[in-house]
Design an enzyme around this catalytic site. Structure first.
Site, mmCIF file in Angstrom:
data_model
loop_
_atom_site.group_PDB
_atom_site.id
_atom_site.type_symbol
_atom_site.label_atom_id
_atom_site.label_comp_id
_atom_site.label_asym_id
_atom_site.label_seq_id
_atom_site.Cartn_x
_atom_site.Cartn_y
_atom_site.Cartn_z
ATOM 1 N N ARG A 1 0.858 -1.202 0.000
ATOM 2 C CA ARG A 1 0.000 0.000 0.000
ATOM 3 C C ARG A 1 0.886 1.241 0.000
ATOM 4 O O ARG A 1 0.637 2.191 -0.735
ATOM 5 C CB ARG A 1 -0.930 0.002 1.201
ATOM 6 C CG ARG A 1 -2.270 -0.637 0.968
ATOM 7 C CD ARG A 1 -2.204 -2.033 0.366
ATOM 8 N NE ARG A 1 -3.496 -2.674 0.322
ATOM 9 C CZ ARG A 1 -4.013 -3.409 1.312
ATOM 10 N NH1 ARG A 1 -3.318 -3.635 2.422
ATOM 11 N NH2 ARG A 1 -5.202 -3.941 1.185
ATOM 12 N N ASP B 1 -0.271 -6.115 -3.730
ATOM 13 C CA ASP B 1 -1.682 -5.809 -3.466
ATOM 14 C C ASP B 1 -2.210 -5.025 -4.659
ATOM 15 O O ASP B 1 -1.503 -4.802 -5.643
ATOM 16 C CB ASP B 1 -1.846 -5.040 -2.138
ATOM 17 C CG ASP B 1 -3.173 -5.404 -1.467
ATOM 18 O OD1 ASP B 1 -4.224 -5.154 -2.083
ATOM 19 O OD2 ASP B 1 -3.152 -5.956 -0.358
ATOM 20 N N HIS C 1 -6.976 -8.983 -4.326
ATOM 21 C CA HIS C 1 -5.946 -7.959 -4.095
ATOM 22 C C HIS C 1 -4.860 -7.997 -5.175
ATOM 23 O O HIS C 1 -3.673 -7.832 -4.871
ATOM 24 C CB HIS C 1 -5.316 -8.145 -2.704
ATOM 25 C CG HIS C 1 -6.243 -7.744 -1.593
ATOM 26 N ND1 HIS C 1 -6.542 -6.436 -1.311
ATOM 27 C CD2 HIS C 1 -6.956 -8.485 -0.704
ATOM 28 C CE1 HIS C 1 -7.390 -6.381 -0.280
ATOM 29 N NE2 HIS C 1 -7.658 -7.609 0.092
ATOM 30 N N ASP D 1 -7.126 -13.761 1.003
ATOM 31 C CA ASP D 1 -8.148 -12.998 1.728
ATOM 32 C C ASP D 1 -8.997 -12.166 0.769
ATOM 33 O O ASP D 1 -8.570 -11.822 -0.320
ATOM 34 C CB ASP D 1 -7.488 -12.064 2.760
ATOM 35 C CG ASP D 1 -6.530 -11.077 2.102
ATOM 36 O OD1 ASP D 1 -5.833 -11.473 1.144
ATOM 37 O OD2 ASP D 1 -6.478 -9.914 2.531
ATOM 38 N N GLU D 2 -10.203 -11.850 1.213
ATOM 39 C CA GLU D 2 -11.059 -10.846 0.580
ATOM 40 C C GLU D 2 -11.140 -11.027 -0.940
ATOM 41 O O GLU D 2 -10.682 -10.179 -1.702
ATOM 42 C CB GLU D 2 -10.555 -9.441 0.946
ATOM 43 C CG GLU D 2 -10.576 -9.213 2.461
ATOM 44 C CD GLU D 2 -10.117 -7.836 2.887
ATOM 45 O OE1 GLU D 2 -10.720 -7.286 3.807
ATOM 46 O OE2 GLU D 2 -9.136 -7.306 2.319
ATOM 47 N N TYR E 1 -4.173 -5.791 15.102
ATOM 48 C CA TYR E 1 -3.932 -4.948 13.929
ATOM 49 C C TYR E 1 -3.469 -3.575 14.443
ATOM 50 O O TYR E 1 -4.254 -2.797 14.980
ATOM 51 C CB TYR E 1 -5.201 -4.827 13.079
ATOM 52 C CG TYR E 1 -5.333 -5.911 12.031
ATOM 53 C CD1 TYR E 1 -4.714 -7.149 12.206
ATOM 54 C CD2 TYR E 1 -6.049 -5.695 10.857
ATOM 55 C CE1 TYR E 1 -4.827 -8.143 11.232
ATOM 56 C CE2 TYR E 1 -6.161 -6.686 9.887
ATOM 57 C CZ TYR E 1 -5.553 -7.907 10.080
ATOM 58 O OH TYR E 1 -5.660 -8.880 9.121
ATOM 59 N N ASP F 1 -2.377 -1.015 12.799
ATOM 60 C CA ASP F 1 -2.762 0.186 12.048
ATOM 61 C C ASP F 1 -4.066 0.741 12.620
ATOM 62 O O ASP F 1 -4.401 1.898 12.377
ATOM 63 C CB ASP F 1 -2.912 -0.126 10.554
ATOM 64 C CG ASP F 1 -3.851 -1.291 10.296
ATOM 65 O OD1 ASP F 1 -3.712 -2.332 10.968
ATOM 66 O OD2 ASP F 1 -4.736 -1.155 9.429
ATOM 67 N N THR G 1 -0.641 -0.591 5.711
ATOM 68 C CA THR G 1 -0.120 0.775 5.525
ATOM 69 C C THR G 1 -0.957 1.674 4.607
ATOM 70 O O THR G 1 -0.430 2.635 4.052
ATOM 71 C CB THR G 1 1.333 0.733 4.999
ATOM 72 O OG1 THR G 1 1.337 0.057 3.740
ATOM 73 C CG2 THR G 1 2.266 0.045 5.968
ATOM 74 N N GLU G 2 -2.239 1.370 4.446
ATOM 75 C CA GLU G 2 -3.056 2.305 3.656
ATOM 76 C C GLU G 2 -2.847 3.740 4.169
ATOM 77 O O GLU G 2 -2.761 4.681 3.386
ATOM 78 C CB GLU G 2 -4.550 1.962 3.778
ATOM 79 C CG GLU G 2 -4.978 0.708 3.056
ATOM 80 C CD GLU G 2 -4.953 -0.517 3.957
ATOM 81 O OE1 GLU G 2 -4.136 -0.550 4.913
ATOM 82 O OE2 GLU G 2 -5.742 -1.447 3.705
HETATM 83 C C1 ACM Z 1 -6.513 -8.929 5.806
HETATM 84 O O1 ACM Z 1 -6.503 -8.105 6.725
HETATM 85 N N1 ACM Z 1 -7.230 -8.713 4.714
HETATM 86 C C2 ACM Z 1 -5.732 -10.148 5.887
#
Ligand code: ACM
Length: 552
Positions: free
Chosen positions: A148, A177, A248, A310-311, A402, A404, A457-458
């Site tokens: 990111r 990503d 991603h 993920d996602e 997390y 962040d 790190t967005e």
């Molecule tokens: C994640 O936070 N998408 C692994």
């Protein structure tokens, strides 16, 4: 012994400490001897002290005697060590290299903040003490998202040093990503020629905010990454690379549009969130990424390679007749099954080359090879389920680790996203909360390997912002994964943090979050965050959490 004896200031707290009066002087010419298996740790400690205190010591093999000795002792617990300082000698015993690295970090902390400087002068006086210590968890990780926001190589090396200083032993590099591909792949040069650069970045966390007009980018060459891997190994840290697939993946698709769903080619992402940048899961894309992984395996020697998973929005797959037919041919009950099929193909490729795959918990499914490691991030229930199903698990639940996520409630936190996670909250992180304990108590076939904190790190666009998010909370996390559960004591941790550990971080030049809140230059007034309420999400999602992609 008074609580200001340096042995009472160690972070993370060791299992057993007996401080004594007096010290051992190590002047110029002092001899450091080490068993060959422990030499890397002894060498790192010697060089660190020589620089910090301006002394010159001798390093010899184990057959000579020295004032400092690193000796092998197979009877000690894995990753642990015994340290005895007294009678003019410093004796380290360790069963393995990992234990010697942990001992070296303890020895450095015993020398005070000055040992965290890169140059200086002064006597090396090791306070007399006997310590016996061993880690609670074998996997003590921190994830650094360099996709990111690209962190130039020096920043990564510095994070390796800081992870090692806290006895963390895994640095997961989130290398790819939607917003950037950061690892050179020689057979697919466009991944970095195109995929490492974007035209701007969304400022703040509000969806649909237009990107600014500041281009951003960068990538690590394979030589850079080999250097990072070797630097980490010299400090007892394993670098686990993450190539996040099949979601991603917008940066890779921008470079090679044939990887994506028709019509999604576009540019490298400039906005945060879950995107349509999803790889089309076919034999051809599996082949593309097995080639990519073969180069990754040449650079990284980690036993575990992270494949993401993920996602992954599967909506577009359902409208693709060929994919529907492909899923049916594979005997999958729905096209969604291509997610775990795709990850499982890549995991099998890693297995055939002697490595294990790690995946985020969405990739858990019947296709996932038994050797894969599951990282439980959406919550805790997923990790418990994986343990019950026979997989090894690393706990990384967003509700707890997390970093962040905002470090306090209140308007001054820079770009406040996620749940409030104070130092005390992170200190209270339980590696094996009730659902995991139940699975383990039921003699589930899977194992709990440990836990990992995350620095996404967005909204951390520089090393200074990473420092602010990481510290001192990473020190609290380190104690949660290193120290015995029964010995955890928040008040004592806070005392050690304030009196001993923050001065070490100051000496190391870490710009941690002040206890009183951000300095003016650490704030981001006007840049919107997206706070989440843990109590609310807990009420709805419980141990499984509420994160990840959900069917619209
Ligand atoms: C994640 O936070 N998408 C692994």
């Amino acid at each position: 012994m008074s609580s200001d004896h340096p042995a009472h200031g160690l972070v993370p707290r060791p299992r057993a400490v007996q401080p004594r009066a007096g010290h051992v002087d190590l002047p110029d010419g002092a001899v450091v001897v080490a068993h060959p298996d422990l030499r890397a740790a002894a060498r790192w400690w010697r060089r660190t002290c020589e620089d910090a205190f301006g002394v010159a010591w001798d390093e010899r093999g184990p057959d000579t005697s020295g004032a400092v000795a690193f000796a092998l002792d197979a009877d000690l617990p894995a990753g642990g060590y015994a340290l005895d300082v007294g009678d003019g000698r410093v004796d380290v015993r360790a069963p393995d290299a990992a234990g010697a690295h942990a001992a070296a970090q303890t020895l450095r902390q015993l020398l005070g903040p000055a040992a965290f400087r890169r140059a200086g002068t002064g006597p090396v006086r090791v306070p007399c003490v006997t310590i016996s210590d061993a880690p609670r968890c074998g996997w003590r990780g921190v994830l650094l998202d360099v996709a990111r926001h690209f962190l130039p190589k020096d920043g990564v090396l510095r994070m390796v040093d800081l992870a090692a200083a806290h006895k963390l032993n895994v640095l997961q590099l989130h290398l790819t990503d939607d917003q950037g591909w950061r690892v050179e792949i020689r057979s697919r040069p466009r991944l970095t020629e195109v995929g490492a650069w974007r035209t701007g970045s969304q400022r703040g966390a509000l969806r649909d905010t237009p990107a600014d007009a500041t281009p951003h980018g960068g990538y690590y060459t394979q030589d850079d990454l080999r250097e990072i891997v070797a630097y980490a190994a010299a400090r007892g840290v394993t670098v686990v690379p993450e190539i996040d697939l099949p979601g991603h993946s917008q940066a890779a698709i921008a470079a090679y549009p044939e990887l994506g769903m028709p019509g999604t080619a576009g540019a490298v992402g400039t906005a945060w969130g879950i995107t349509d940048g999803v790889v089309r899961p076919t034999g051809a894309t599996v082949e593309f990424f097995t080639d990519v992984l073969d180069e990754v395996l040449e650079v990284f020697d980690a036993p575990v390679i992270h494949l993401g998973g993920d996602e992954v929005p599967t909506t577009a797959w359902r409208d693709d007749g060929e994919l529907v037919a492909h899923a049916a041919e594979l005997g999958l009950s729905s096209v969604d099954g291509l997610h775990s099929w795709f990850v499982a193909r890549l995991a099998a490729h890693l297995s055939a080359r002697g490595r294990r795959a790690a995946v985020w918990d969405e990739a858990l499914g019947p296709d996932l090879p038994a050797a894969a490691v599951v990282m439980s991030w959406r919550g805790v229930a997923q990790g418990a389920q994986a343990i019950a199903g026979g997989w090894d698990v690393v706990m990384a639940p967003e509700q707890f680790v997390y970093l962040d996520h905002r470090a306090a409630d209140g308007p001054d936190e820079p770009v406040p996203v996620g749940f409030v996670r104070t130092v005390d909250d992170v200190y209270g992180f339980d590696v094996s909360p009730p659902p995991v304990r139940t699975a383990l108590d039921a003699s589930a076939p899977g194992r709990l390997l440990g836990a990992q904190a995350a620095l996404w790190t967005e909204h951390l666009d520089s090393g200074r912002r990473v420092d602010y998010a990481a510290f001192p909370r990473l020190a609290a996390f380190a104690e949660a994964v290193w120290s015995d559960e029964a010995q955890r004591d928040l008040a004592d941790f806070r005392r050690r943090l304030t009196t001993h550990h923050l001065p070490r971080l100051d000496a190391a030049g870490v710009e941690y979050r002040p206890e009183t809140g951000p300095q003016p230059w650490q704030r981001r007034p006007g840049v919107p965050g997206r706070p989440r309420d843990l109590a609310e999400e807990w009420a709805e999602g419980g141990w499984a959490g509420m994160g990840g992609w959900r069917e619209p």
